[in-house]
Design an enzyme around this catalytic site. Structure first.
Site, short mmCIF file in Angstrom:
data_model
loop_
_atom_site.label_atom_id
_atom_site.label_comp_id
_atom_site.label_asym_id
_atom_site.label_seq_id
_atom_site.Cartn_x
_atom_site.Cartn_y
_atom_site.Cartn_z
CD GLU A 115 -2.87 -1.18 2.39
OE1 GLU A 115 -2.54 -0.59 3.43
OE2 GLU A 115 -3.90 -1.87 2.31
CG HIS A 246 -8.84 5.95 2.41
ND1 HIS A 246 -8.87 5.74 1.05
CD2 HIS A 246 -8.22 4.87 2.93
CE1 HIS A 246 -8.31 4.57 0.78
NE2 HIS A 246 -7.90 4.02 1.91
NE ARG A 292 -4.24 5.74 3.63
CZ ARG A 292 -4.76 4.72 4.32
NH1 ARG A 292 -5.40 4.96 5.44
NH2 ARG A 292 -4.64 3.49 3.89
CG HIS A 353 -9.62 6.17 6.49
ND1 HIS A 353 -10.58 5.22 6.25
CD2 HIS A 353 -8.44 5.49 6.63
CE1 HIS A 353 -10.03 4.01 6.24
NE2 HIS A 353 -8.74 4.14 6.48
NE ARG A 388 -4.18 4.92 9.86
CZ ARG A 388 -4.73 3.95 9.13
NH1 ARG A 388 -4.37 2.70 9.28
NH2 ARG A 388 -5.65 4.24 8.23
P1 FAD Z 1 -13.03 0.25 16.71
O1 FAD Z 1 -12.76 -0.93 15.91
O2 FAD Z 1 -13.67 1.39 16.02
O3 FAD Z 1 -13.93 -0.17 17.95
C1 FAD Z 1 -14.51 0.79 18.78
C2 FAD Z 1 -15.52 0.10 19.66
O4 FAD Z 1 -15.95 0.97 20.69
C3 FAD Z 1 -16.80 -0.30 18.92
O5 FAD Z 1 -17.18 -1.54 19.42
C4 FAD Z 1 -17.80 0.78 19.36
O6 FAD Z 1 -19.14 0.38 19.30
C5 FAD Z 1 -17.35 0.98 20.78
N1 FAD Z 1 -17.72 2.26 21.40
C6 FAD Z 1 -17.49 3.51 20.94
N2 FAD Z 1 -17.96 4.41 21.82
C7 FAD Z 1 -18.48 3.72 22.86
C8 FAD Z 1 -19.11 4.08 24.07
N3 FAD Z 1 -19.35 5.36 24.42
N4 FAD Z 1 -19.53 3.10 24.92
C9 FAD Z 1 -19.35 1.79 24.60
N5 FAD Z 1 -18.78 1.40 23.45
C10 FAD Z 1 -18.33 2.35 22.60
N6 FAD Z 1 -6.57 -0.06 9.56
C11 FAD Z 1 -5.62 -0.94 9.19
O7 FAD Z 1 -4.62 -1.13 9.88
N7 FAD Z 1 -5.80 -1.66 8.03
C12 FAD Z 1 -6.88 -1.51 7.23
O8 FAD Z 1 -7.01 -2.19 6.22
C13 FAD Z 1 -7.86 -0.57 7.60
N8 FAD Z 1 -8.95 -0.37 6.81
C14 FAD Z 1 -9.94 0.46 7.26
C15 FAD Z 1 -11.11 0.58 6.52
C16 FAD Z 1 -12.16 1.35 6.98
C17 FAD Z 1 -13.41 1.48 6.18
C18 FAD Z 1 -12.02 2.03 8.22
C19 FAD Z 1 -13.15 2.86 8.74
C20 FAD Z 1 -10.86 1.93 8.95
C21 FAD Z 1 -9.80 1.15 8.49
N9 FAD Z 1 -8.63 1.02 9.21
C22 FAD Z 1 -7.67 0.13 8.81
C23 FAD Z 1 -8.48 1.64 10.53
C24 FAD Z 1 -8.77 0.58 11.61
O9 FAD Z 1 -9.82 -0.24 11.19
C25 FAD Z 1 -9.11 1.20 12.92
O10 FAD Z 1 -8.25 2.22 13.25
C26 FAD Z 1 -9.03 0.16 14.04
O11 FAD Z 1 -9.74 -0.97 13.67
C27 FAD Z 1 -9.58 0.74 15.30
O12 FAD Z 1 -9.78 -0.28 16.23
P2 FAD Z 1 -10.31 0.07 17.66
O13 FAD Z 1 -10.51 -1.22 18.36
O14 FAD Z 1 -9.46 1.09 18.27
O15 FAD Z 1 -11.72 0.80 17.40
C1 SIN Z 2 -7.39 0.55 2.95
O1 SIN Z 2 -7.64 -0.63 2.77
O2 SIN Z 2 -7.18 1.36 2.06
C2 SIN Z 2 -7.35 1.06 4.33
C3 SIN Z 2 -6.07 0.75 4.93
C4 SIN Z 2 -5.88 1.57 6.17
O3 SIN Z 2 -6.66 2.46 6.48
O4 SIN Z 2 -4.89 1.32 6.86
#
Ligand code: FAD
Ligand code: SIN
Length: 538
Positions: A115, A246, A292, A353, A388
């Site tokens: 990527e 993004h 990006r 994003h 990032r």
């Molecule tokens: P999240 O996975 O967002 O989890 C947050 C949790 O907290 C959820 O369960 C939510 O319901 C809960 N929550 C929020 N507020 C509250 C509250 N007040 N009370 C109780 N629960 C709450 N990163 C990569 O490294 N590779 C990728 O390919 C990639 N692709 C992506 C594609 C998309 C479309 C998106 C949106 C992001 C992508 N990212 C990617 C970024 C990555 O997915 C996230 O940064 C990462 O998964 C965040 O994980 P997390 O556990 O911190 O938060």
């Molecule tokens: C993507 O698949 O383009 C998202 C990857 C990322 O947010 O790290």
């Protein structure tokens, strides 16, 4: 009666579930989550998880790529920790049951994507829906573990700290603050149904804040709740000006948040204008594989200059079989929307994003308030700096959640179970008959954040946004205390706090660096090689 638990984990994305699994052999874990258990940013991750995995790659390469993307603001120790522990954490994910995609020509070997900003192929992926697969495996493991209680539709509202409690009791607040629990809205219990949780250790794993912008790849849950709660509790927050846009979110009138993975550009995708001109080579020698921020700004500039609604991503150099093997889910989803990426281009626009800023933590994931740990996207660990590197965030989530769990477990026997927390007092609040206010304010914030605090900023527009957020803040605060609490009101209050923090941090950074680009200070200025730190009490 307050509910007691050893570890209170708020959020069930990759970071929260990883913490829960690592802590659960040592104490009781209560994991609360505000929507369905698997709903999270994690679930929508497409591209994959970055880790040094092939003989052609090494740790120094991954470290250097991360530092380069971070534009001078990464913490080197956070980068080293993440990169060096990456392969072990990926192996752990495989052990828990994640099925990463293997190569077609050699099924013994995992397929590696490339990527933007990565000098080597190092992205392990599960087809093109990596997040869904990791979340499935972790969720199954959490459900099977006897020591983990997972409560869905439970939304944390505010953290409870020793200082807050002392003030409420009319006592002198302690110098050294500590988090002792949280108030939680049971969304199935109706408006105002707030419960009290006490814990030896509280973990925010609440993810990002994409919903503060009108256009975003993030799902509905991404309202920055954890960052806002930590801010209100007085934790140090850093680098909120660094919002990652993004470059390629699908442009479609029926689908507003569907990501078109960067992995497509890694497989040779070309960005075109409607007249067929490929514009990225004019802007950066890495063309479509530039980091990006550069690609997103380039698209934004082309759209503004030519008055276009979207750019085009062309993948027609790949055969139908290649597309179906590498990107089956994206291809299938686009077909349902009438777009066949094997024969024509995909319309794309940049969208908010990822939040690089967040609650500032140590290498063990602890915030500036004792016993409050923050993991995943809600944290600012120093890994990402000003920008990032793609696919580093899933990796950060597991690496830091692992460290946080180890630290909390080591400390557990020294922390007594907090006692004497008062129940939530809703005072004179009544049911609101004006829910339209919430909807309208939410829309207003998202629109002015997009227009005034977006991909390219100016000091004037930021000032304008600051004036608006002040007004909105007053209105929402009044509304919050007058009416019974509901989920959307809690989220709106958090969104206001997060927008305020993004604007304030952006105003403080009088230079352009990484994701923060302002026309008034177009150059990077060595005097600003430091995190932008804000704290409620300062
Ligand atoms: P999240 O996975 O967002 O989890 C947050 C949790 O907290 C959820 O369960 C939510 O319901 C809960 N929550 C929020 N507020 C509250 C509250 N007040 N009370 C109780 N629960 C709450 N990163 C990569 O490294 N590779 C990728 O390919 C990639 N692709 C992506 C594609 C998309 C479309 C998106 C949106 C992001 C992508 N990212 C990617 C970024 C990555 O997915 C996230 O940064 C990462 O998964 C965040 O994980 P997390 O556990 O911190 O938060
Ligand atoms: C993507 O698949 O383009 C998202 C990857 C990322 O947010 O790290």
């Amino acid at each position: 009666m307050a509910r007691q638990t050893d570890f209170l984990v708020i959020g069930s994305g990759v970071a929260g579930m990883w913490f829960a699994l690592r802590a659960a052999d040592h104490g009781r874990v209560t994991m609360i989550t505000k929507a369905e258990p698997q709903e999270s940013n994690s679930r929508y991750a497409q591209g994959g998880i970055a880790a040094v995995w092939s003989d052609e790659d090494n740790f120094d390469n991954h470290v250097q790529d991360t530092l380069t993307a971070g534009a001078g603001l990464c913490r080197r120790d956070a980068v080293e920790q993440t990169v060096r522990e990456g392969p072990a954490r990926v192996r752990d994910l495989i052990d828990v049951g994640t099925r990463f995609t293997r190569r077609l020509d050699d099924p013994d070997v995992y397929d590696l994507h490339r990527e933007g900003g990565h000098s080597h192929r190092r992205i392990l992926h599960a087809e093109d829906f990596t997040g869904q697969e990791i979340v499935r495996a972790l969720h199954e493991a959490c459900v099977e573990h006897d020591n983990i209680t997972l409560l869905d539709h439970h939304m944390a509202v505010d953290l409870v700290t020793a200082r807050w409690l002392a003030r409420r009791r009319g006592q002198i607040p302690p110098e050294d603050d500590v988090v002792i629990g949280a108030y939680v809205l049971d969304q199935r219990g109706g408006p105002g149904s707030v419960q009290t949780y006490v814990a030896r250790c509280t973990v925010l794993a609440t993810g990002g804040a994409g919903k503060v912008y009108q256009f975003t790849t993030n799902p509905k849950i991404a309202t920055g709740d954890g960052i806002a709660m930590a801010w209100r509790a007085g934790a140090r927050i850093a680098n909120m000006e660094f919002v990652q846009f993004h470059p390629t979110c699908l442009y479609h009138d029926k689908e507003h948040s569907f990501l078109v993975s960067e992995a497509l550009r890694g497989e040779g995708g070309r960005l075109l204008l409607p007249n067929g001109h490929r514009f990225m080579p004019d802007i950066d020698e890495r063309a479509e594989l530039a980091p990006r921020d550069i690609v997103a700004r380039a698209i934004d500039e082309q759209l503004k200059r030519h008055g276009l609604d979207c750019a085009l991503l062309d993948m027609t150099h790949l055969s139908k079989a290649e597309v179906e093997h590498k990107f089956p889910n994206i291809h299938a989803r686009l077909l349902t929307l009438g777009i066949d990426m094997t024969t024509g281009p995909i319309p794309v626009v940049p969208a908010a994003h990822y939040m690089c800023g967040g609650v500032q933590t140590t290498l063990q994931g602890e915030s500036s308030i004792r016993n409050l740990f923050v993991v995943g996207e809600a944290s600012c660990t120093g890994l990402h700096g000003a920008n990032r590197l793609a696919s580093n965030s899933l990796l950060e989530a597991v690496v830091f959640a692992q460290h946080a769990a180890e630290q909390c477990v080591a400390r557990l026997s020294d922390v007594p179970m907090p006692e004497g927390l008062p129940e939530w007092d809703s005072g004179t609040a009544v049911d609101s008959d004006e829910r339209v206010v919430i909807k309208q304010t939410w829309k207003e914030i998202r629109a002015f954040m997009w227009n005034y605090v977006g991909i390219v900023r100016t000091h004037r527009r930021l000032q304008r946004a600051l004036r608006r957020i002040r007004l909105v803040k007053d209105e929402v605060n009044t509304y919050y205390w007058d009416f019974q609490m509901t989920g959307d009101l809690v989220e709106l209050r958090n969104l206001v706090n997060v927008a305020d923090m993004i604007i304030k941090c952006s105003l403080k950074r009088r230079e352009s660096r990484g994701l923060h680009c302002t026309m008034d200070f177009p150059k990077t200025d060595p005097r600003f090689v430091a995190d932008t730190v804000i704290q409620r009490w300062l």
